[in-house]
Design a protein around this motif. Structure first.
Motif, PDB file in Angstrom:
ATOM      1  N   ALA A 134      25.517 -35.186 -37.678  1.00  0.00           N
ATOM      2  CA  ALA A 134      26.145 -33.856 -37.653  1.00  0.00           C
ATOM      3  C   ALA A 134      25.106 -32.774 -37.954  1.00  0.00           C
ATOM      4  O   ALA A 134      25.076 -31.732 -37.292  1.00  0.00           O
ATOM      5  CB  ALA A 134      27.283 -33.798 -38.663  1.00  0.00           C
ATOM      6  N   ARG A 169      34.131 -26.905 -35.514  1.00  0.00           N
ATOM      7  CA  ARG A 169      34.565 -28.192 -36.067  1.00  0.00           C
ATOM      8  C   ARG A 169      35.088 -29.140 -34.984  1.00  0.00           C
ATOM      9  O   ARG A 169      34.756 -30.323 -34.968  1.00  0.00           O
ATOM     10  CB  ARG A 169      35.628 -27.957 -37.131  1.00  0.00           C
ATOM     11  N   VAL A 170      35.905 -28.623 -34.076  1.00  0.00           N
ATOM     12  CA  VAL A 170      36.476 -29.454 -33.008  1.00  0.00           C
ATOM     13  C   VAL A 170      35.366 -30.020 -32.119  1.00  0.00           C
ATOM     14  O   VAL A 170      35.356 -31.206 -31.789  1.00  0.00           O
ATOM     15  CB  VAL A 170      37.495 -28.640 -32.168  1.00  0.00           C
ATOM     16  N   THR A 173      33.346 -32.643 -34.009  1.00  0.00           N
ATOM     17  CA  THR A 173      34.140 -33.874 -34.117  1.00  0.00           C
ATOM     18  C   THR A 173      34.062 -34.666 -32.816  1.00  0.00           C
ATOM     19  O   THR A 173      33.828 -35.879 -32.826  1.00  0.00           O
ATOM     20  CB  THR A 173      35.617 -33.534 -34.444  1.00  0.00           C
ATOM     21  N   ARG A 174      34.229 -33.976 -31.697  1.00  0.00           N
ATOM     22  CA  ARG A 174      34.175 -34.636 -30.389  1.00  0.00           C
ATOM     23  C   ARG A 174      32.818 -35.294 -30.161  1.00  0.00           C
ATOM     24  O   ARG A 174      32.734 -36.453 -29.742  1.00  0.00           O
ATOM     25  CB  ARG A 174      34.463 -33.622 -29.280  1.00  0.00           C
ATOM     26  N   LEU A 178      30.598 -36.281 -32.386  1.00  0.00           N
ATOM     27  CA  LEU A 178      30.387 -37.415 -33.295  1.00  0.00           C
ATOM     28  C   LEU A 178      31.216 -38.624 -32.852  1.00  0.00           C
ATOM     29  O   LEU A 178      30.750 -39.765 -32.941  1.00  0.00           O
ATOM     30  CB  LEU A 178      30.717 -37.017 -34.734  1.00  0.00           C
ATOM     31  N   ARG A 179      32.422 -38.388 -32.364  1.00  0.00           N
ATOM     32  CA  ARG A 179      33.246 -39.493 -31.841  1.00  0.00           C
ATOM     33  C   ARG A 179      32.558 -40.151 -30.654  1.00  0.00           C
ATOM     34  O   ARG A 179      32.566 -41.366 -30.525  1.00  0.00           O
ATOM     35  CB  ARG A 179      34.613 -38.978 -31.398  1.00  0.00           C
ATOM     36  N   PRO A 183      36.790 -41.769 -37.151  1.00  0.00           N
ATOM     37  CA  PRO A 183      37.413 -40.490 -37.530  1.00  0.00           C
ATOM     38  C   PRO A 183      37.415 -40.191 -39.030  1.00  0.00           C
ATOM     39  O   PRO A 183      37.194 -39.049 -39.431  1.00  0.00           O
ATOM     40  CB  PRO A 183      38.845 -40.623 -37.006  1.00  0.00           C
ATOM     41  N   ILE A 238      34.034 -38.967 -40.060  1.00  0.00           N
ATOM     42  CA  ILE A 238      33.767 -37.644 -39.475  1.00  0.00           C
ATOM     43  C   ILE A 238      34.426 -36.568 -40.330  1.00  0.00           C
ATOM     44  O   ILE A 238      33.779 -35.588 -40.722  1.00  0.00           O
ATOM     45  CB  ILE A 238      34.291 -37.561 -38.024  1.00  0.00           C
ATOM     46  N   GLU A 239      35.700 -36.738 -40.623  1.00  0.00           N
ATOM     47  CA  GLU A 239      36.438 -35.728 -41.398  1.00  0.00           C
ATOM     48  C   GLU A 239      35.794 -35.490 -42.761  1.00  0.00           C
ATOM     49  O   GLU A 239      35.621 -34.347 -43.179  1.00  0.00           O
ATOM     50  CB  GLU A 239      37.903 -36.131 -41.566  1.00  0.00           C
ATOM     51  N   LEU A 241      32.437 -33.617 -42.284  1.00  0.00           N
ATOM     52  CA  LEU A 241      32.617 -32.215 -41.894  1.00  0.00           C
ATOM     53  C   LEU A 241      33.214 -31.386 -43.020  1.00  0.00           C
ATOM     54  O   LEU A 241      32.851 -30.216 -43.187  1.00  0.00           O
ATOM     55  CB  LEU A 241      33.472 -32.114 -40.627  1.00  0.00           C
ATOM     56  N   ASP A 242      34.101 -31.976 -43.810  1.00  0.00           N
ATOM     57  CA  ASP A 242      34.638 -31.267 -44.981  1.00  0.00           C
ATOM     58  C   ASP A 242      33.504 -30.907 -45.933  1.00  0.00           C
ATOM     59  O   ASP A 242      33.422 -29.784 -46.436  1.00  0.00           O
ATOM     60  CB  ASP A 242      35.677 -32.120 -45.716  1.00  0.00           C
TER      61      ASP A 242
END
Length: 156
Positions: free
Chosen positions: A15, A26-27, A30-31, A33-34, A40, A43-44, A47-48
């Motif tokens: 990230a 963020r979206v 996330t995409r 990293l997926r 998931p 990732i969350e 990112l938090d």
């Protein structure tokens, strides 16, 4: 070349590598990293933490994106649509467009001068062509109409 993103450290590093290149929402992050194989839940959490540390900022991303697209000759309608497609909140998009400090009339005129060398349309066919191009670039119809009527210059 596929890297295993199966630990919090690996997800965070990936990230941060992406954020080092440019701002991300963020979206979008996330995409990406997926796509690289991160689960998931990791990732969350990553990112938090990046958000808490100020390394991931939706408002910075919006500001950067609006500025970049405006410099590239795009208008507010197109930029709004692109940001919406990237999963950003409508209120945040509207606020970023209000606060960006871009003179959209000036950007419209720059775009038009670059494409048409400042030549007003000679007939309806040319006018339609110029209007379609400027609309596609995302400028509001009322500004385009004023410009192509010869009333959009800085002399008003």
């Amino acid at each position: 070349m596929s890297v295993e993103l199966d630990t919090p450290v690996a997800v965070r590093r990936s990230a941060m590598d992406l954020l080092a290149r440019r701002e991300h929402g963020r979206v979008e992050l996330t995409r990406k990293l997926r796509q690289r194989g991160a689960p998931p839940e990791l990732i969350e959490a990553a990112l938090d933490r990046l958000t808490e540390e100020g390394l991931l900022s939706e408002s910075r991303y919006l500001e950067s994106f609006v500025s970049y697209r405006a410099r590239s000759g795009y208008g507010p309608l197109r930029i709004r649509e692109e940001l919406g497609q990237r999963g950003l909140q409508r209120n945040d998009i509207e606020q970023a467009l209000r606060e960006c400090g871009v003179d959209w009339r000036e950007k419209l005129e720059e775009c038009w001068r670059r494409k048409y060398a400042g030549r007003l349309p000679a007939d309806m066919r040319e006018r339609s062509q110029q209007m379609r191009f400027l609309s596609y670039r995302g400028f509001p119809p009322e500004l385009i109409g004023k410009l192509l009527s010869g009333k959009g210059g800085g002399d008003d």
